[in-house]
Design a protein around this motif. Structure first.
Motif, short mmCIF file in Angstrom:
data_model
loop_
_atom_site.label_atom_id
_atom_site.label_comp_id
_atom_site.label_asym_id
_atom_site.label_seq_id
_atom_site.Cartn_x
_atom_site.Cartn_y
_atom_site.Cartn_z
N VAL A 49 -11.95 -11.96 9.08
CA VAL A 49 -11.48 -12.32 7.74
C VAL A 49 -10.14 -11.67 7.45
CG1 VAL A 49 -11.94 -12.07 5.28
CG2 VAL A 49 -13.76 -12.83 6.80
N LEU A 50 -10.04 -10.37 7.68
CA LEU A 50 -8.77 -9.69 7.40
C LEU A 50 -7.68 -10.12 8.39
CD1 LEU A 50 -9.98 -6.12 6.40
CD2 LEU A 50 -9.30 -8.01 4.94
N GLY A 51 -8.08 -10.40 9.64
CA GLY A 51 -7.11 -10.92 10.60
C GLY A 51 -6.58 -12.28 10.17
N GLY A 52 -7.44 -13.13 9.62
CA GLY A 52 -6.99 -14.41 9.09
C GLY A 52 -6.03 -14.24 7.92
N LEU A 53 -6.31 -13.26 7.07
CA LEU A 53 -5.39 -13.00 5.96
C LEU A 53 -4.05 -12.47 6.46
CD1 LEU A 53 -7.84 -11.41 3.37
CD2 LEU A 53 -6.79 -13.68 3.29
N ILE A 54 -4.08 -11.67 7.53
CA ILE A 54 -2.83 -11.18 8.12
C ILE A 54 -2.02 -12.34 8.68
CG2 ILE A 54 -1.89 -9.84 10.05
CD1 ILE A 54 -4.11 -7.78 9.53
N VAL A 55 -2.69 -13.25 9.37
CA VAL A 55 -1.99 -14.41 9.94
C VAL A 55 -1.38 -15.26 8.82
CG1 VAL A 55 -2.34 -16.57 11.19
CG2 VAL A 55 -3.35 -14.47 12.06
N ILE A 56 -2.12 -15.46 7.74
CA ILE A 56 -1.61 -16.28 6.64
C ILE A 56 -0.42 -15.61 5.95
CG2 ILE A 56 -2.17 -17.16 4.33
CD1 ILE A 56 -4.97 -17.81 5.42
N SER A 57 -0.52 -14.30 5.74
CA SER A 57 0.55 -13.62 4.98
C SER A 57 1.79 -13.36 5.82
CB SER A 57 0.04 -12.31 4.40
OG SER A 57 -0.17 -11.36 5.42
N GLY A 58 1.68 -13.40 7.13
CA GLY A 58 2.83 -13.10 7.98
C GLY A 58 3.06 -11.60 8.06
N PHE A 59 4.21 -11.19 8.57
CA PHE A 59 4.49 -9.77 8.70
C PHE A 59 5.13 -9.26 7.41
CE2 PHE A 59 6.96 -6.07 10.12
CZ PHE A 59 5.91 -5.32 10.63
N THR A 60 4.28 -8.71 6.54
CA THR A 60 4.73 -8.16 5.26
C THR A 60 4.06 -6.81 5.06
OG1 THR A 60 2.91 -9.19 4.05
CG2 THR A 60 4.95 -10.48 4.25
N ALA A 61 4.35 -6.19 3.94
CA ALA A 61 3.69 -4.92 3.60
C ALA A 61 2.19 -5.14 3.42
CB ALA A 61 4.30 -4.33 2.35
N LEU A 62 1.81 -6.31 2.91
CA LEU A 62 0.39 -6.63 2.76
C LEU A 62 -0.32 -6.65 4.10
CD1 LEU A 62 -1.99 -7.57 1.00
CD2 LEU A 62 -1.19 -9.91 1.38
N SER A 63 0.30 -7.22 5.11
CA SER A 63 -0.34 -7.29 6.43
C SER A 63 -0.51 -5.90 7.03
CB SER A 63 0.44 -8.20 7.36
OG SER A 63 1.73 -7.69 7.60
N VAL A 64 0.42 -5.00 6.76
CA VAL A 64 0.29 -3.62 7.26
C VAL A 64 -0.89 -2.93 6.56
CG1 VAL A 64 1.43 -1.37 7.40
CG2 VAL A 64 2.72 -3.45 7.87
N LYS A 65 -1.05 -3.17 5.26
CA LYS A 65 -2.17 -2.60 4.53
C LYS A 65 -3.50 -3.16 5.02
CE LYS A 65 0.51 -1.92 0.33
NZ LYS A 65 0.71 -2.35 -1.07
N LEU A 66 -3.54 -4.46 5.28
CA LEU A 66 -4.76 -5.08 5.80
C LEU A 66 -5.09 -4.54 7.19
CD1 LEU A 66 -4.24 -8.77 4.64
CD2 LEU A 66 -5.87 -7.12 3.73
N LEU A 67 -4.08 -4.33 8.01
CA LEU A 67 -4.31 -3.74 9.32
C LEU A 67 -4.84 -2.32 9.20
CD1 LEU A 67 -4.05 -4.27 12.34
CD2 LEU A 67 -1.76 -3.31 12.23
N ALA A 68 -4.36 -1.56 8.23
CA ALA A 68 -4.87 -0.21 8.00
C ALA A 68 -6.34 -0.26 7.57
CB ALA A 68 -4.03 0.50 6.95
N ILE A 69 -6.71 -1.25 6.78
CA ILE A 69 -8.12 -1.41 6.38
C ILE A 69 -8.98 -1.71 7.60
CG2 ILE A 69 -9.72 -2.85 5.07
CD1 ILE A 69 -7.50 -3.13 2.97
N ILE A 70 -8.50 -2.58 8.49
CA ILE A 70 -9.24 -2.90 9.70
C ILE A 70 -9.44 -1.65 10.55
CG2 ILE A 70 -9.14 -4.14 11.91
CD1 ILE A 70 -7.76 -6.42 10.42
N VAL A 71 -8.38 -0.89 10.75
CA VAL A 71 -8.47 0.32 11.59
C VAL A 71 -9.44 1.31 10.97
CG1 VAL A 71 -7.16 2.33 12.40
CG2 VAL A 71 -6.22 0.03 12.65
N PHE A 72 -9.33 1.56 9.67
CA PHE A 72 -10.23 2.50 9.02
C PHE A 72 -11.67 2.02 9.10
CE2 PHE A 72 -12.55 3.96 5.25
CZ PHE A 72 -12.51 5.32 5.49
#
Length: 108
Positions: A49-72
């Motif tokens: 789900v979060l990976g899909g949101l990252i793909v939709i948003s592209g490379f932005t500050a939001l995608s970095v935050k979503l990636l941090a949520i995935i890692v945590f």
């Protein structure tokens, strides 16, 4: 357009994993089996789900935050599941009737 399609498919697959995990939680009889289904579904479903949101948003500050949520989530989730399972094994009086316990630890 292609990003939205790929992201939507990932989100739909993640929701399907969550639904399967919920079915596993209600299907299984014992606590440890339920917890296993929930933790696996949570880990994979969150990634999709979060990976899909990252793909939709592209490379932005939001995608970095979503990636941090995935890692945590990937770091904290298995540790929490292990601690809950260990507490269940330590406090359940007849755990051997439900599943095979290799080593029972009575202290932390």
């Amino acid at each position: 357009m292609l990003r939205e399609i790929i992201g939507g498919c990932m989100i739909a697959l993640g929701v399907a994993v969550f639904v399967t995990a919920v079915a596993g939680v209600y299907r299984f009889k014992y606590v440890l089996n339920r917890m296993h289904a929930a933790s696996l579904g949570d880990t994979l479903g969150m990634l999709l789900v979060l990976g899909g949101l990252i793909v939709i948003s592209g490379f932005t500050a939001l995608s970095v935050k979503l990636l941090a949520i995935i890692v945590f989530s990937w770091l904290a989730g298995p540790v929490m599941s292990h601690l809950i399972a260990r507490a269940e094994v330590m406090t359940h009086a007849h755990i051997e009737d439900e599943c095979e316990v290799i080593e029972r630890v009575d202290h932390i």
